[in-house]
Design a protein around this motif. Structure first.
Motif, short mmCIF file in Angstrom:
data_model
loop_
_atom_site.label_atom_id
_atom_site.label_comp_id
_atom_site.label_asym_id
_atom_site.label_seq_id
_atom_site.Cartn_x
_atom_site.Cartn_y
_atom_site.Cartn_z
N ARG A 1 0.83 -1.22 0.00
CA ARG A 1 0.00 0.00 0.00
C ARG A 1 0.85 1.25 0.00
O ARG A 1 0.55 2.23 -0.69
N ASP A 2 1.93 1.23 0.76
CA ASP A 2 2.79 2.40 0.89
C ASP A 2 3.94 2.40 -0.12
O ASP A 2 4.89 3.18 0.01
N ARG A 3 3.87 1.49 -1.09
CA ARG A 3 4.81 1.43 -2.21
C ARG A 3 6.24 1.08 -1.81
O ARG A 3 7.19 1.47 -2.48
N HIS A 4 6.37 0.33 -0.73
CA HIS A 4 7.67 -0.19 -0.36
C HIS A 4 7.90 -1.56 -0.99
O HIS A 4 9.02 -2.08 -0.99
N LEU A 5 6.83 -2.14 -1.51
CA LEU A 5 6.87 -3.36 -2.30
C LEU A 5 6.04 -3.12 -3.56
O LEU A 5 5.00 -2.44 -3.51
N SER A 6 6.51 -3.67 -4.68
CA SER A 6 5.71 -3.58 -5.90
C SER A 6 4.57 -4.59 -5.83
O SER A 6 4.56 -5.49 -4.99
N GLU A 7 3.62 -4.45 -6.73
CA GLU A 7 2.51 -5.40 -6.79
C GLU A 7 3.03 -6.81 -7.03
O GLU A 7 2.57 -7.78 -6.41
N GLU A 8 3.99 -6.94 -7.92
CA GLU A 8 4.56 -8.26 -8.24
C GLU A 8 5.28 -8.84 -7.04
O GLU A 8 5.15 -10.03 -6.73
N GLN A 9 6.07 -8.04 -6.35
CA GLN A 9 6.80 -8.52 -5.18
C GLN A 9 5.86 -8.96 -4.07
O GLN A 9 6.04 -10.02 -3.46
N ALA A 10 4.85 -8.14 -3.81
CA ALA A 10 3.88 -8.47 -2.76
C ALA A 10 3.13 -9.74 -3.09
O ALA A 10 2.91 -10.60 -2.23
N SER A 11 2.73 -9.89 -4.36
CA SER A 11 2.00 -11.08 -4.78
C SER A 11 2.86 -12.34 -4.63
O SER A 11 2.38 -13.38 -4.16
#
Length: 221
Positions: free
Chosen positions: A191-201
């Motif tokens: 949410r706070d953009r410390h991880l990308s969508e791909e990394q979080a997934s």
């Protein structure tokens, strides 16, 4: 503490606990001894095995000074310990801490402690580096065999330590990442953009997969 604190208990999980109380009479020796007896009795009752089995296995090793420390620590002494002597791994473990008990002073204990700790950017950076060192130590000393789904390289603890390092590094007074499960922390960091969508997934999927595998293996032991 641990997976009990973050609401992630699995089959055969123990309960990591730190017992803290607020003195009503100046934290005298008699009061301390009475609190110690109460905690010892609770631990005895909960861990005693009978014909139905055992209720829970409680682990108190995360308390200040570990096995050498008091079973039950007065809150002002606990705050002083955090300010002056707590090691980086202890701050890391407190990320998953949760207050159990309906007492007003306890509700602010962790937020206030983390706020004081998080105000030091240099301390946050050094703590993250020590998380990396601790992960290597855990892997080398405790992971057995070529493939250890929990402690080995790429295992469950790798994901947990990575996420916790990010929680500590990006902590600020405006954005606290304490008190979150691993999956909730991943979502907050995304949410706070410390991880990308791909990394979080990827982290989310692998975490869930490893948790399932470890639970299945425990049933086979």
């Amino acid at each position: 503490m641990g997976k009990w604190g973050s609401g992630e208990l699995g089959f055969f999980s123990d309960l990591d606990v730190i017992w803290i109380y607020q003195s009503q009479s100046g934290a005298g020796e008699h009061e301390q001894q009475q609190m110690e007896r109460w905690v010892a009795e609770i631990l005895r009752v909960v861990s005693t095995k009978d014909s139905s089995g055992q209720a829970y296995d409680m682990d108190t090793q995360m308390r200040p000074e570990g096995s050498k420390g008091l079973l039950n620590i007065e809150v002002s002494a606990f705050k002083q310990y955090l300010r002056e002597r707590a090691e980086d791994w202890e701050w890391q473990s407190l990320l998953r801490a949760r207050v159990v008990g309906d007492v007003g002073w306890a509700a602010t204990l962790l937020p206030e402690s983390f706020s004081e700790w998080g105000g030091n950017a240099e301390r946050r950076t050094s703590t993250v580096e020590n998380v990396r060192v601790m992960k290597k130590r855990v892997q080398s000393e405790r992971a057995t065999g070529d493939h250890h789904f929990k402690l080995g390289r790429g295992g469950l603890v790798t994901i947990e330590f990575l996420v916790q390092a990010l929680q500590l590094y990006h902590y600020s007074e405006q954005r606290s990442y304490a008190g979150l499960s691993c999956l909730r922390a991943i979502a907050a960091l995304r949410r706070d953009r410390h991880l990308s969508e791909e990394q979080a997934s990827m982290l989310n999927a692998n975490y869930l997969c490893l948790r399932r595998v470890i639970q299945y293996l425990r049933f086979l032991e």
